[in-house]
Write an enzyme that holds these catalytic residues in place. Structure first.
Site, mmCIF file in Angstrom:
data_model
loop_
_atom_site.group_PDB
_atom_site.id
_atom_site.type_symbol
_atom_site.label_atom_id
_atom_site.label_comp_id
_atom_site.label_asym_id
_atom_site.label_seq_id
_atom_site.Cartn_x
_atom_site.Cartn_y
_atom_site.Cartn_z
ATOM 1 N N TYR A 143 -4.264 6.161 -12.508
ATOM 2 C CA TYR A 143 -4.412 7.219 -11.501
ATOM 3 C C TYR A 143 -3.331 7.132 -10.423
ATOM 4 O O TYR A 143 -3.045 8.122 -9.758
ATOM 5 C CB TYR A 143 -5.772 7.105 -10.811
ATOM 6 C CG TYR A 143 -6.905 7.772 -11.550
ATOM 7 C CD1 TYR A 143 -7.314 7.303 -12.788
ATOM 8 C CD2 TYR A 143 -7.581 8.851 -11.000
ATOM 9 C CE1 TYR A 143 -8.364 7.904 -13.457
ATOM 10 C CE2 TYR A 143 -8.631 9.449 -11.652
ATOM 11 C CZ TYR A 143 -9.014 8.976 -12.885
ATOM 12 O OH TYR A 143 -10.060 9.575 -13.541
ATOM 13 N N LYS A 192 -9.247 -3.226 -22.657
ATOM 14 C CA LYS A 192 -8.681 -2.947 -23.982
ATOM 15 C C LYS A 192 -7.633 -4.028 -24.224
ATOM 16 O O LYS A 192 -6.450 -3.758 -24.454
ATOM 17 C CB LYS A 192 -8.091 -1.516 -23.997
ATOM 18 C CG LYS A 192 -7.636 -1.039 -25.351
ATOM 19 C CD LYS A 192 -8.762 -0.744 -26.325
ATOM 20 C CE LYS A 192 -8.202 -0.395 -27.693
ATOM 21 N NZ LYS A 192 -9.244 -0.249 -28.732
ATOM 22 N N ASP A 224 -13.687 0.876 -26.427
ATOM 23 C CA ASP A 224 -14.213 1.725 -27.516
ATOM 24 C C ASP A 224 -15.586 1.208 -27.961
ATOM 25 O O ASP A 224 -16.537 1.973 -28.138
ATOM 26 C CB ASP A 224 -13.221 1.820 -28.688
ATOM 27 C CG ASP A 224 -12.664 0.475 -29.133
ATOM 28 O OD1 ASP A 224 -12.884 -0.545 -28.433
ATOM 29 O OD2 ASP A 224 -12.005 0.425 -30.194
ATOM 30 N N ASP A 248 -14.002 5.997 -15.211
ATOM 31 C CA ASP A 248 -14.189 7.450 -15.111
ATOM 32 C C ASP A 248 -14.906 7.947 -16.363
ATOM 33 O O ASP A 248 -15.876 8.700 -16.291
ATOM 34 C CB ASP A 248 -12.821 8.132 -14.971
ATOM 35 C CG ASP A 248 -12.952 9.644 -14.875
ATOM 36 O OD1 ASP A 248 -13.837 10.104 -14.129
ATOM 37 O OD2 ASP A 248 -12.184 10.358 -15.547
ATOM 38 N N ASP A 252 -19.291 8.955 -16.982
ATOM 39 C CA ASP A 252 -19.794 10.252 -17.456
ATOM 40 C C ASP A 252 -20.718 10.062 -18.661
ATOM 41 O O ASP A 252 -21.730 10.755 -18.804
ATOM 42 C CB ASP A 252 -18.639 11.193 -17.852
ATOM 43 C CG ASP A 252 -18.193 12.093 -16.692
ATOM 44 O OD1 ASP A 252 -18.370 11.684 -15.539
ATOM 45 O OD2 ASP A 252 -17.677 13.195 -16.958
HETATM 46 C C1 IPM Z 1 -14.737 11.308 -10.733
HETATM 47 C C2 IPM Z 1 -13.939 12.548 -11.009
HETATM 48 C C3 IPM Z 1 -12.550 12.381 -10.427
HETATM 49 C C4 IPM Z 1 -11.902 11.179 -11.099
HETATM 50 C C5 IPM Z 1 -11.633 13.614 -10.529
HETATM 51 C C6 IPM Z 1 -12.289 14.845 -9.951
HETATM 52 C C7 IPM Z 1 -10.297 13.381 -9.901
HETATM 53 O O1 IPM Z 1 -13.896 12.801 -12.381
HETATM 54 O O2 IPM Z 1 -14.899 10.969 -9.539
HETATM 55 O O3 IPM Z 1 -15.215 10.687 -11.681
HETATM 56 O O4 IPM Z 1 -11.311 11.318 -12.182
HETATM 57 O O5 IPM Z 1 -11.970 10.096 -10.544
HETATM 58 MG MG MG Z 2 -15.144 11.518 -13.539
#
Ligand code: IPM
Ligand code: MG
Length: 366
Positions: A143, A192, A224, A248, A252
């Site tokens: 990032y 990884k 993975d 990240d 999710d």
């Molecule tokens: C998160 C989001 C952010 C990230 C984006 C919106 C930049 O997906 O906070 O998980 O990738 O960190």
């Molecule tokens: Mg995210």
């Protein structure tokens, strides 16, 4: 009895609606426990681009630095998607994270028992429960590494660099070990290391500092494999520490298996004493903005994390969390956590404001 300065950044999409919920929750917490919250409303994201030409105006970062804690709703939306990388709303988020030195991102993924039907995993797995704390490195890796476009051997190319210093790995590692020591003494580091040099340094560093935490059992998974194991045996995980990029993605996945991304709060922390930033992990959800249907619980639970971690108000945090648990047990659901398998008569579909009112009702009663 405290006076607290909260930097409030509603942002874009559903951000203002969920920020409004947080403000109400903090006010009610304040009147019940005798605290005053003062809000400094600040611009960031698309709304800031429209008003000032910049995703993160200097005044916003300065306002956050002066606060006791920051709450951020969400940033981004399709109307700003055409902008170049450095001018996008998301840049505000990255600028706040690095500008405030928030290197540790805590993302608890909990499957609340009343929501077990919203978990897409096999019921035999869901019924064992899920309670995982993701500790994501937040100011390093791809990032923030060197990136750009250039002419390569095969023509034009683009690159993003994954780089980690020992210092960066060590400080997030220590944060994760400390947290693991307050929970089940179990830490999984995800990397990884079979392919990436930065991951080999990550793993070496985790192993080295583990000697300082003899009570915590450390294990390692390749990312993975980790993504598979999270689905196969989520109850085996307790604290997971990983890089910015892997965190990240895995958070999710964790959001999905715990029912809805609308439920997951987060805390971003830096050096002790510096203001933390609290935000729901869902994004700005422009498709449902302004309709009073967004789930406010991820934001309300983020406010609870703020009370506990930045304002040192554990009793107040527990009161907010308990109010949320009761609202769920009483059958209130926003659309995203409605369970079609459950009898409709047992559930009440509620919008953003109604859900917030239900939490407030239980919170103010004590
Ligand atoms: C998160 C989001 C952010 C990230 C984006 C919106 C930049 O997906 O906070 O998980 O990738 O960190
Ligand atoms: Mg995210």
């Amino acid at each position: 009895m405290g006076d607290f300065k909260i930097a409030l950044i509603p942002g874009d999409g559903i951000g203002p609606e969920v920020s409004n919920a947080v403000r109400q929750i903090l006010d009610v917490t304040g009147s019940r426990f005798g605290h005053n919250f003062h809000y400094d409303e600040l611009l960031a994201g698309g709304i800031a681009i429209d008003a000032t030409g910049q995703p993160l105006p200097e005044a916003t970062l300065a306002g956050c630095q002066k606060s006791d804690a920051v709450f951020l709703g969400a940033v981004g939306g399709p109307q700003w998607d055409h902008l170049p990388g450095d001018s996008r709303p998301e840049k505000a988020l990255l600028g706040l994270r690095s500008g405030l030195g928030l290197y540790g991102n805590l993302r608890p993924a909990i499957l609340y028992q009343p929501l077990s039907g919203a978990c897409p995993l096999h019921p035999a797995i869901a019924e064992k429960g899920i309670d995982i704390l993701f500790v994501r490195e937040l100011t390093g890796g791809m990032y923030f590494g060197d990136n750009g476009r250039r002419e390569g051997k095969l023509g034009p190319e683009a690159y993003d660099t994954e780089a980690y210093s020992v210092l960066e790995v060590e400080r997030i590692g220590r944060m994760a070990f400390e947290l693991a020591a307050q929970r089940k003494n179990k830490l999984t580091s995800v990397d990884k290391a079979n392919v990436l040099e930065s991951s080999r340094l990550w793993r070496e560093t985790m192993i080295r500092i583990s000697k300082d935490y003899p009570g915590v059992a450390l294990d390692h998974l390749y990312v993975d494999n980790a993504s598979m194991q999270l689905i196969a045996r989520p109850d085996d995980f307790d604290v997971v520490v990983t890089t910015n990029m892997f965190g990240d993605i895995l958070s999710d996945e964790a959001a999905m298996i715990t029912g809805s991304i609308g439920m997951l709060p987060s805390a971003s922390l830096g050096a002790p004493g510096s203001p933390g930033m609290y935000e729901p992990i869902h994004g700005s959800a422009p498709d449902i903005a302004g309709q009073d249907i967004a789930n406010p619980l991820a934001s309300i639970l983020s406010a609870a994390m703020m009370l506990r971690l930045s304002l040192n108000l554990p009793k107040e945090a527990a009161a907010v969390e308990s109010a949320v648990t009761h609202v769920l047990a009483d059958g209130y659901r926003t659309r995203d956590i409605m369970d079609k398998r459950q009898a409709e008569s047992d559930l009440t579909c509620a919008g953003t404001q109604e859900m917030t009112r239900q939490v407030i009702e239980r919170l103010s009663q004590g």
